[in-house]
Each structure stands twice: as C-alpha cells, then as structure tokens.
Write an enzyme that holds these catalytic residues in place. Structure first.
Site, PDB file in Angstrom:
ATOM      1  N   HIS A  60       9.311   1.700  -3.316  1.00 26.16           N
ATOM      2  CA  HIS A  60       9.171   2.257  -1.959  1.00 26.16           C
ATOM      3  C   HIS A  60      10.329   1.724  -1.119  1.00 26.16           C
ATOM      4  O   HIS A  60      10.539   0.498  -1.052  1.00 26.16           O
ATOM      5  CB  HIS A  60       7.844   1.825  -1.355  1.00 26.16           C
ATOM      6  N   GLU A 116      -4.573   1.715  -9.725  1.00 25.73           N
ATOM      7  CA  GLU A 116      -4.026   0.453  -9.208  1.00 25.73           C
ATOM      8  C   GLU A 116      -5.158  -0.302  -8.511  1.00 25.73           C
ATOM      9  O   GLU A 116      -5.647  -1.298  -9.019  1.00 25.73           O
ATOM     10  CB  GLU A 116      -2.861   0.733  -8.233  1.00 25.73           C
ATOM     11  N   ASP A 162       8.171  -1.855  -7.308  1.00 23.18           N
ATOM     12  CA  ASP A 162       7.212  -1.381  -6.287  1.00 23.18           C
ATOM     13  C   ASP A 162       7.674  -1.697  -4.856  1.00 23.18           C
ATOM     14  O   ASP A 162       8.219  -0.817  -4.196  1.00 23.18           O
ATOM     15  CB  ASP A 162       5.817  -1.942  -6.571  1.00 23.18           C
ATOM     16  N   ASP A 163       7.401  -2.898  -4.370  1.00 19.70           N
ATOM     17  CA  ASP A 163       7.802  -3.338  -3.018  1.00 19.70           C
ATOM     18  C   ASP A 163       8.324  -4.764  -3.166  1.00 19.70           C
ATOM     19  O   ASP A 163       7.655  -5.725  -2.766  1.00 19.70           O
ATOM     20  CB  ASP A 163       6.597  -3.322  -2.066  1.00 19.70           C
TER      21      ASP A 163
HETATM   22  N1  ADE Z   1       2.774   1.916  -0.596  1.00 18.64           N
HETATM   23  C1  ADE Z   1       3.677   0.956  -0.786  1.00 18.64           C
HETATM   24  N2  ADE Z   1       3.352   0.223  -1.879  1.00 18.64           N
HETATM   25  C2  ADE Z   1       2.206   0.742  -2.385  1.00 18.64           C
HETATM   26  C3  ADE Z   1       1.377   0.453  -3.497  1.00 18.64           C
HETATM   27  N3  ADE Z   1       1.645  -0.547  -4.338  1.00 18.64           N
HETATM   28  N4  ADE Z   1       0.276   1.180  -3.670  1.00 18.64           N
HETATM   29  C4  ADE Z   1      -0.009   2.196  -2.837  1.00 18.64           C
HETATM   30  N5  ADE Z   1       0.726   2.514  -1.785  1.00 18.64           N
HETATM   31  C5  ADE Z   1       1.840   1.798  -1.553  1.00 18.64           C
HETATM   32 ZN    ZN Z   2       3.926   2.079  -5.286  1.00 15.99          ZN
END
Ligand code: ADE
Ligand code: ZN
Length: 322
Positions: free
Chosen positions: A13, A192, A270-271
């Site tokens: 993201h 998740e 991911d982040d």
């Molecule tokens: N938005 C940003 N990271 C996310 C994640 N791991 N799961 C769902 N939405 C997200």
């Molecule tokens: Zn994600």
C-alpha cells in the site's frame, strides 16, 4: 543474505510504505500534529482497527501531487536499491478526493514518481486501485468506476482492502464486475483478519487470479486444495501477519505449508514501516525463518512476475531480467 537476488513485490500500500522520517517532515511542513500516531520514529497502533486509523492519519500529511511523486519515488528507489525489478503499488484515488486534491492529481503525482524512479533505476511499476471496505460499497464502486474509466496504462488492477470484518464479499461484487469488464486484473484482501470463509467467498464471488494474504485458507484443507487446483496466487506478507498477530510467530506461519501443498505463493511487505519490515527483510525471512534456498526464493519471484498485472511484452522482459 538475499541482497544478490532479484526481487518483485505485488502487495504494498503506497501510503503504508511512507518512511516515518518523511511523514514527520510532511507533518512539520503542513503544521499537523501527528504525535498520536508517530512517536520516536515509529508508527503507533495496537490492533487491526487502530492500524487502519493510524494509516488514514498518516495519509493525511501527503497533500499535493508533488508530495505523492516524492513518496512514490522514495519507495521505488528503496526497492531498486535492493535489486527489485518490479513493484505493484496499491493506491486509493478516494483518498485523493478526501484530502481535496482530487483523484486525478493524486494519480498524476504517483505516476510522476514512477516515471522518476524508472528513469533512475529502471524499476518497472504498476498501480492497483483499491476500494476500502470501511468506506462502504458505494465508495468501492466509485473506486472501481474511476479505475475502469481512467484510461491510464499504469493502472492495471483492482483490489479491495480495509476492514475485512465489514460486510461480506458479495456486498462488493458490483465493484469487481466493473473492474473485470474493464479488463483490470483482480485481487482482493481475504483470509487475513477473517478466516477461511472469506477466501471461499472471494473465490466464489470475485474469481480473482490473486488474493491478498489468503493465508487463513490454511484452516480448511479442502480450500487449500481448491486454491492449488485453480492456480490462484497468494500475495503473502509474513512480517505483516506476525505484526498484526494473524499468527503468533513465524514457526506457526503457513507460507511453507501452502507452497508444499501446491499453492502458488509470493512474498510482499504490505505496509512495511508500520510492521517494522521491508521487502529486503521479507526476502531474508524467506531464507532465515522459512528455510527457502536461493532457487526456491527465485521461484517465488518468478511466480510474482508470472502473476503480475502487466502486458505480455513487459512480462517477458521482466522474466528475462530474472
Ligand atoms: N490497508 C492497508 N494495509 C492493509 C491490510 N494489511 N489489510 C487490509 N487493509 C489494509
Ligand atoms: Zn494489504
């Protein structure tokens, strides 16, 4: 050490990749108090809901197309420095609207960042427009319509992210129909925060070629077999899963088991700074925590490029660079 290996990332993201130091500088520039969400050089959150809130607050300090160009170029350069040849960035034009910048200027800034990074390092990148479940089905349909009509060659996919516990996949089916009809690649966050049923829902309703995470499919052996038979590619983000407590530790994480059962898996961050990780660390974990050797790790990267939302000429060129 995996620095010598070429790398590819399918699931990151954009605002989730914002380096804390850059976010601090942005907050200072706009005189925004971010101290509740960023302290001591680290983002502050304690569970999935507070992570999503923190993510939204951090996003608010990126306000102009130039801010987005800088953020995008900074992240892609970081990737290029560790041997990454391909990156897909998950972006939210809705966010551009919410901060008053507008979706077009938001995407234009991101595309300028891609252009600058590619000129410097040759890294190839594409954009996946996402809807956010916690903003509701209408907003997700708006995101799909935007992606479908954008006519932007760098926008090649559509995703659904956000609060997985809100609604069922069927509530968002229309958005995926719009994206599918426009020829966009489809992926969806599932398995998740919610269990195996969310992955089954995604397969039944969306029929995506890829699933974001999908790791809780491991709770249902028949579903794992279905994923393997369909060839659905999982965008697995091990560091994120541990940080969000989806699994207690790497020993309990199913990445290796999914691969050995025949599911096509890839690795992503991911982040990254939110989860104290990076794509470099995810590749190191593949070796150190999951025991994959170099040729197995190269196979994960190859799978990522095979599943990338790119035209065939670009795919062939990327595969040749591996
Ligand atoms: N938005 C940003 N990271 C996310 C994640 N791991 N799961 C769902 N939405 C997200
Ligand atoms: Zn994600």
């Amino acid at each position: 050490m995996t620095l010598h290996l070429k790398k590819a990332e399918l699931h990151c993201h954009l605002e989730g990749a914002a380096p804390p130091a850059l976010t601090e500088a942005q907050a200072r520039k706009y005189n925004i108090d971010i101290s509740a969400y960023l302290r001591g050089g680290a983002y502050v959150w304690h569970d999935f809901a507070s992570f999503l809130e923190c993510y939204d607050k951090v996003s608010e300090v990126y306000k102009t197309d130039e801010d987005y160009a800088l953020l995008t170029e900074t992240y892609l350069q970081e990737l290029a420095e560790i041997g990454t040849i391909y990156s897909e960035l998950i972006v939210s034009p809705d966010h551009g609207k919410r901060i008053g910048l507008g979706a077009d200027a938001y995407i234009a800034g991101v595309c300028e960042g891609i252009r600058r990074a590619k000129a410097k390092s040759g890294i190839e990148a594409r954009l996946i427009v996402t809807g956010e479940r916690h903003f509701g089905p209408e907003s997700v349909i708006g995101a799909a319509e935007y992606a479908a009509k954008a006519g932007n060659p760098l926008i090649t996919g559509f995703n659904l992210a956000g609060e997985e516990r809100m609604g069922r996949v069927a509530d968002y089916a229309r958005a995926f129909d719009i994206a599918r009809d426009a020829g966009l690649g489809l992926t969806i966050h599932a398995g998740e925060v919610c269990g195996a049923f969310s992955v089954s829902d995604a397969l039944d309703v969306v029929r995506p070629s890829r699933i974001g995470h999908g790791v809780r499919a491991i709770e249902d052996a028949d579903l794992v077999k279905r994923l393997a038979d369909l060839g659905t590619v999982l965008e697995v983000c091990p560091g994120s899963n541990i940080a969000l407590n989806v699994f207690p530790d790497f020993a309990a994480h199913p990445l290796r088991k999914l691969k050995e059962t025949g599911v096509r898996v890839t690795i992503s961050s991911d982040d990254p700074p939110f989860f104290h990780t990076s794509l470099k660390r995810e590749y190191e974990l593949a070796s150190d925590a999951f025991g994959f050797n170099d040729s197995e790790i190269n196979a994960l990267t190859r799978t990522a490029i095979e599943a990338a939302f790119v035209d065939e000429a670009t795919r062939v060129a990327l595969l040749a660079r591996l």
